[in-house]
Write an enzyme that holds these catalytic residues in place. Sequence first.
Site, mmCIF file in Angstrom:
data_model
loop_
_atom_site.group_PDB
_atom_site.id
_atom_site.type_symbol
_atom_site.label_atom_id
_atom_site.label_comp_id
_atom_site.label_asym_id
_atom_site.label_seq_id
_atom_site.Cartn_x
_atom_site.Cartn_y
_atom_site.Cartn_z
ATOM 1 N N ARG A 7 8.696 27.973 132.923
ATOM 2 C CA ARG A 7 8.573 28.180 131.604
ATOM 3 C C ARG A 7 7.570 27.499 131.432
ATOM 4 O O ARG A 7 6.733 25.990 131.541
ATOM 5 C CB ARG A 7 9.942 27.456 130.974
ATOM 6 C CG ARG A 7 9.876 27.970 129.661
ATOM 7 C CD ARG A 7 11.406 27.244 128.542
ATOM 8 N NE ARG A 7 12.338 27.785 128.679
ATOM 9 C CZ ARG A 7 13.093 28.227 128.423
ATOM 10 N NH1 ARG A 7 14.137 27.083 128.058
ATOM 11 N NH2 ARG A 7 14.304 28.755 128.776
ATOM 12 N N HIS B 22 11.925 36.395 129.176
ATOM 13 C CA HIS B 22 13.460 35.180 129.640
ATOM 14 C C HIS B 22 13.944 36.174 130.726
ATOM 15 O O HIS B 22 15.154 36.891 130.737
ATOM 16 C CB HIS B 22 13.661 34.920 128.705
ATOM 17 C CG HIS B 22 14.754 33.935 128.876
ATOM 18 N ND1 HIS B 22 14.853 33.457 130.752
ATOM 19 C CD2 HIS B 22 15.479 32.368 128.966
ATOM 20 C CE1 HIS B 22 15.605 32.241 130.852
ATOM 21 N NE2 HIS B 22 15.173 31.976 129.547
ATOM 22 N N ARG C 70 20.121 24.779 129.752
ATOM 23 C CA ARG C 70 20.356 25.811 130.805
ATOM 24 C C ARG C 70 19.600 26.116 131.939
ATOM 25 O O ARG C 70 20.185 26.628 133.691
ATOM 26 C CB ARG C 70 21.137 26.891 130.352
ATOM 27 C CG ARG C 70 22.528 26.975 129.317
ATOM 28 C CD ARG C 70 22.591 27.569 128.333
ATOM 29 N NE ARG C 70 21.514 26.716 127.266
ATOM 30 C CZ ARG C 70 21.615 25.855 126.518
ATOM 31 N NH1 ARG C 70 22.467 25.876 126.474
ATOM 32 N NH2 ARG C 70 21.065 25.097 125.928
ATOM 33 N N THR C 71 18.525 26.835 131.597
ATOM 34 C CA THR C 71 18.087 27.785 132.948
ATOM 35 C C THR C 71 17.474 26.385 133.518
ATOM 36 O O THR C 71 17.694 26.599 134.885
ATOM 37 C CB THR C 71 16.729 28.162 131.512
ATOM 38 O OG1 THR C 71 16.744 28.938 130.625
ATOM 39 C CG2 THR C 71 15.869 28.792 132.880
ATOM 40 N N LYS D 89 -4.199 15.578 130.747
ATOM 41 C CA LYS D 89 -5.466 15.391 131.628
ATOM 42 C C LYS D 89 -6.346 16.210 131.721
ATOM 43 O O LYS D 89 -8.310 16.190 131.523
ATOM 44 C CB LYS D 89 -5.981 14.421 132.690
ATOM 45 C CG LYS D 89 -4.977 13.406 132.591
ATOM 46 C CD LYS D 89 -4.913 13.073 134.285
ATOM 47 C CE LYS D 89 -3.581 11.800 134.556
ATOM 48 N NZ LYS D 89 -3.993 11.954 135.779
HETATM 49 N N1 CP Z 1 19.035 30.253 127.606
HETATM 50 C C1 CP Z 1 18.154 29.345 127.176
HETATM 51 O O1 CP Z 1 17.230 30.027 128.434
HETATM 52 O O2 CP Z 1 18.736 28.231 127.486
HETATM 53 P P1 CP Z 1 18.020 26.957 127.616
HETATM 54 O O3 CP Z 1 16.237 26.758 127.105
HETATM 55 O O4 CP Z 1 18.775 26.238 127.275
HETATM 56 O O5 CP Z 1 17.038 26.780 129.177
#
Ligand code: CP
Length: 306
Positions: free
Chosen positions: A103, A131, A53-54, A82
């Site tokens: 991320r 998050h 999703r993100t 590396k």
């Molecule tokens: N909610 C969320 O962060 O989903 P993903 O890990 O799929 O990005």
Amino acid sequence: MNQKNRSLVTLEDLDKEKILHLLDQAAKFESNPNRKILDGKIVATLFFEPSTRTRLSFETAVNRLGGRVIGFSDAATTSSTKGETLKDTIMMVSNYADLIIMRHYLEGAARYASEVSPVPIINAGDGANQHPSQTMLDLYSMKKTQGRLEDLNIYLVGDLKYGRTVHSMLQAMRYFNPTFHFIAPSELQMPEEWKDYCRHYGIKFHESTEFNEDIIADADILYMTRVQKERFSDLLEYERVKNTYILHRDMLCKAKPTMKILHPLPRVNEISQDVDESPMAYYFQQAKNGLFVREALICNSLDIQI
Ligand code: CP
């Protein structure tokens, strides 16, 4: 928002006025998600951890706004294998992109990246820490379904130790007088530092290990979370706790008719499939809201007005 470089690392970067402004912007994007306002802009998505999703909603947001995306979804294909440092990776990507969405599995990685990067960083999740873009879409979903953010009874259920979305939510909701109910097995309780955070800001909270129809009867929002298998060093412990709480449809019999079930997703089995057809199930729409909210966050980091 870190005004120095317009990064979004944590909800602490946003004050109440800014949060409400971004939610208003997101509503405008919901009414019209396709606007060619990122012409000539390049956004990098660097995902050192898996995501559906993100990453895809951020990338969709850039595409719908007329920008371009570079990046990776598998760090194994990059020069980090590396031995290239995160700092050098950020410095390189900032040569090519106007904004970096990252991320990373290490807590604090986004903060560090924002300190070394000449372009804004949006934290798309750093380990078990934060998050913030998820929280912004959670707030959008709460406001849209409840008509307000103030005075909500919010039940956080599941992995409150490693679930980064619940930590970011505490930060954002400090402006809105919530009452939180932390429901977790003893191994996955809300960490003491986050309970101290609530005490510091006067955020009301109750704790329980029980999860049943009577406990959740006065919830406005039931926020289910996945047990974060990838954060456990001992998989036997994961096996012990993974099925502690499963929401079944018959558990909604005493719930307020206006109550909504949220989940950052992915789910494993903590919400049974029979809940999906309930009018209280809102998690798929919640994920859809992520597109509009992320359009607003991208424009804000790039200082683009709509
Ligand atoms: N909610 C969320 O962060 O989903 P993903 O890990 O799929 O990005």
